[in-house]
Design an enzyme around this catalytic site. Structure first.
Site, PDB file in Angstrom:
ATOM      1  N   LYS A 121       0.847  -1.185   0.000  1.00 28.70           N
ATOM      2  CA  LYS A 121       0.000   0.000   0.000  1.00 28.70           C
ATOM      3  C   LYS A 121       0.886   1.241   0.000  1.00 28.70           C
ATOM      4  O   LYS A 121       1.793   1.371   0.820  1.00 28.70           O
ATOM      5  CB  LYS A 121      -0.914  -0.007   1.230  1.00 28.70           C
ATOM      6  CG  LYS A 121      -2.093   0.948   1.135  1.00 28.70           C
ATOM      7  CD  LYS A 121      -3.101   0.701   2.240  1.00 28.70           C
ATOM      8  CE  LYS A 121      -4.338   1.573   2.035  1.00 28.70           C
ATOM      9  NZ  LYS A 121      -5.361   1.348   3.069  1.00 28.70           N
ATOM     10  N   GLU A 127     -19.753  -4.564  10.490  1.00 25.35           N
ATOM     11  CA  GLU A 127     -20.644  -3.681  11.243  1.00 25.35           C
ATOM     12  C   GLU A 127     -21.767  -4.434  11.940  1.00 25.35           C
ATOM     13  O   GLU A 127     -22.175  -4.065  13.047  1.00 25.35           O
ATOM     14  CB  GLU A 127     -21.230  -2.614  10.310  1.00 25.35           C
ATOM     15  CG  GLU A 127     -20.234  -1.586   9.829  1.00 25.35           C
ATOM     16  CD  GLU A 127     -19.422  -2.022   8.623  1.00 25.35           C
ATOM     17  OE1 GLU A 127     -18.541  -1.248   8.190  1.00 25.35           O
ATOM     18  OE2 GLU A 127     -19.661  -3.149   8.113  1.00 25.35           O
ATOM     19  N   ARG A 161     -25.287  -0.784   7.352  1.00 24.30           N
ATOM     20  CA  ARG A 161     -24.989  -2.198   7.113  1.00 24.30           C
ATOM     21  C   ARG A 161     -25.390  -3.072   8.293  1.00 24.30           C
ATOM     22  O   ARG A 161     -25.487  -4.297   8.176  1.00 24.30           O
ATOM     23  CB  ARG A 161     -23.498  -2.361   6.814  1.00 24.30           C
ATOM     24  CG  ARG A 161     -23.060  -1.673   5.536  1.00 24.30           C
ATOM     25  CD  ARG A 161     -21.551  -1.469   5.467  1.00 24.30           C
ATOM     26  NE  ARG A 161     -20.815  -2.708   5.406  1.00 24.30           N
ATOM     27  CZ  ARG A 161     -20.414  -3.294   4.276  1.00 24.30           C
ATOM     28  NH1 ARG A 161     -20.701  -2.736   3.116  1.00 24.30           N
ATOM     29  NH2 ARG A 161     -19.734  -4.413   4.306  1.00 24.30           N
TER      30      ARG A 161
END
Length: 625
Positions: free
Chosen positions: A282, A367, A395
């Site tokens: 990343k 979530e 969610r």
């Protein structure tokens, strides 16, 4: 150096380039992303980390006939540049410019609108099923990150895909991070795979060895299933994915173009569900982002040389105030617990996690689990703060209903990034939470007018034991008011900020100060005298005050940074209708549509929630009346 990027109008143009030229192109694309985002902001680290992966995919596949389905979309900037949007890339995330996420209406190479994680495998499997129903033969690929793989939905899709056996390629872009460092058993499993890059070869070597044993070897492979399974568990790196029914290829170097290309071709030839495990870095190619990938996940404009942001804040953010308040309360109250879903930094819980590690839970991108974990904690006499962005709490809606509200569990929901969040656009605007929370029995819904009141609401939530309670607060900088000692608020009690004779403005949350400014300007400029109320609570409403004002005045206005359908204004209208109050009611809020990307100020102006527009419309209503 030749400007290769100027010659790329579509992915088909990549097929004309040599491997050496493709490597040169990766640097051009990476430089373009860094230069553009230094001016516009956006998702930097994930996008520059996936450049080789994206170029390799597009150089082998035939998009848009072949379909690449992206997960979340943080990593897709190279995809946008290579699919005819290079000239528009400078408009990234700007009002009326191109979106920061894949968007099907924007380009034929974007097959699914995304922004929330862990949806790619499900959607790609659906497209593969449709392909087979229609008798077509296109390749379907889902590209998913290791962070997104912590969500249950991804595993539901893997399970179904393996059972169906459809031709489907899943590329696992494994950079060891989502926004924060990944957590959980899946993350630990992937760590083991990363540290054993040659382990896939070991599997093949063992099978080759058994094949060479005359007579016995083939019998072992064909009939001694238990032994083979035992060997597999000892040496096969991708056993988890193979148990789901996938052929596992990897781990491979996600920055090695030739390796990625050959593995994509292998996956097409193998058939059935195949998972390619690509290891990427990343922030690849930009040292500040490589060294601090979390800091460079989502950035505002920054100085390329130093990596430092160009924006200086005058006041702390609402997230900062929430963080500070929760830590202070937790120092005095050992029952306070904090939960987040892979967003400790974004939700302001980093300091809490450092100070109280035994009372902090980062559940990964899960979530639903975060909400029900909070329910379990609350039902066993602790005070859990489930801290999520408004768009991500959606969610966990069923869990809020079934596991929290139905149980009357005293979970405290800290809802960050509520209202218009700006340049992330339609997938991230937090403009539905009043509606999806206020209709649930037992739920209390609060919204502060400023950072001082946010402190009071966090304190109130911490000490509220009659059921679930939520406080929603906006993205960005606070107003800069003086912070006073925290005070408990009376549930359902509003605050009259200004008294007047010509009409009433009921405002909530971020719209209270704009409403007060409108009233002050109308008083100075037009001699119109308005009462302004800081409503504080969407549920329960201050019924006594609202009904009293409805009797006293002919005209009432509501103002909210939320969709009108099911929002605060709707709650007021329902109250008035239930009590047969006939008066002129005008609601200010957002329309029945998904709000596009742009700055918060631009979007407020576009949808009539800025001071000039509200002032003009209130003036017109009052003067006509």
């Amino acid at each position: 150096m030749i400007d290769l990027l100027s010659e790329i109008d579509s992915p088909q143009d990549l097929k004309k380039l040599s491997t050496e030229q493709l490597y040169d192109l990766t640097q051009e694309v990476r430089n373009k992303i860094i230069l553009t985002l230094s001016k516009t902001g956006g998702h930097l680290a994930s996008s520059i980390g996936a450049v080789e992966l994206i170029i390799a995919l597009h150089s082998i596949l035939d998009s848009p006939d072949d379909k690449i389905i992206w997960d979340v979309g943080h990593q897709t900037y190279a995809h946008k540049i290579l699919t005819g949007r290079a000239d528009e890339f400078t408009t990234l995330r700007q009002l009326d410019g191109i979106s920061g996420f894949p968007k099907s209406k924007e380009n034929i190479h974007d097959h699914l609108d995304v922004g929330h994680s862990s949806t790619s495998i499900s959607a790609a499997l659906g497209m593969a099923c449709a392909r087979d129903i229609k008798g077509n033969d296109e390749t379907v690929v889902a590209v998913i990150g290791d962070g997104a793989l912590t969500a249950g939905m991804a595993f539901e899709a893997l399970n179904h895909a393996g059972d169906l056996g459809k031709d489907l390629i899943v590329v696992l872009n494994d950079n060891e991070m989502s926004i924060a460092k990944n957590v959980g058993a899946v993350s630990n499993y992937l760590d083991k795979l990363r540290t054993n890059p040659r382990i896939h070869k070991a599997k093949q070597d063992v099978e080759d060895l058994l094949h060479k044993i005359p007579s016995l070897g083939d019998k072992l492979l064909k009939t001694a299933g238990a032994m083979k399974d035992a060997l597999k568990y000892l040496v096969v790196s991708g056993v988890l994915f193979e148990e789901f029914g996938f052929t596992y290829l990897g781990p491979i170097d996600g920055h090695d173009l030739k390796s990625i290309q050959s593995h994509i071709e292998d996956a097409q030839n193998v058939g059935g569900p195949v998972l390619i495990h690509a290891l990427t870095t990343k922030g690849k190619g930009y040292l500040p982002a490589e060294e601090n990938p979390s800091q460079f996940h989502g950035v505002g404009p920054f100085n390329i040389r130093t990596g430092k942001g160009k924006r200086n804040r005058e006041h702390p953010t609402y997230t900062n105030i929430f963080s500070q308040t929760l830590v202070e309360l937790a120092e005095e109250d050992e029952d306070i617990v904090a939960i987040t879903a892979a967003m400790p930094s974004g939700t302001g819980l980093t300091e809490f996690a450092d100070r109280f590690p035994d009372r902090f839970y980062d559940v990964g991108i899960a979530e639903q689990h975060a909400v029900t974990l909070g329910a379990g904690l609350a039902l066993n006499s602790t005070k859990p703060f489930v801290t999520l962005y408004s768009t991500f709490l959606q969610r966990g809606y069923d869990q809020v209903l079934h596991d929290v509200c139905l149980q009357q569990a005293s979970v405290k929901f800290a809802i960050d990034r509520a209202g218009l969040v700006g340049r992330d656009g339609g997938t991230h605007q937090g403009v539905f939470d009043y509606a999806y929370l206020r209709h649930l029995p037992n739920m209390t819904v609060m919204a502060p007018k400023d950072e001082n009141e946010l402190q009071d609401m966090v304190l109130t939530a911490a000490n509220y034991e009659a059921g679930p309670i939520s406080v929603r607060y906006p993205r960005g900088e606070s107003f800069g008011v003086e912070l006073t000692e925290n005070q408990m608020l009376e549930i359902g009690k509003a605050e009259v900020l200004k008294e007047g004779e010509d009409g009433v403005v009921l405002a909530i949350g971020s719209m209270v100060y704009p409403a007060l400014e409108v009233a002050q300007q109308l008083a100075r400029e037009e001699g119109l005298d308005l009462t302004v109320v800081n409503s504080r609570f969407v549920k329960p409403l201050d019924q006594d005050l609202i009904l009293e004002l409805a009797v006293e005045f002919d005209t009432l206005f509501t103002v909210e940074e939320h969709v009108l359908q099911g929002g605060f204004g709707s709650a007021v209208a329902e109250l008035l209708a239930d009590h047969n109050q006939q008066l002129n009611l005008k609601r200010f809020g957002l329309p029945d549509k998904f709000i596009e990307h742009g700055t918060q100020a631009e979007l407020l102006a576009r949808y009539g929630l800025d001071v000039p527009t509200i002032k003009a419309e209130i003036k017109a209503v009052l003067q006509e009346g």
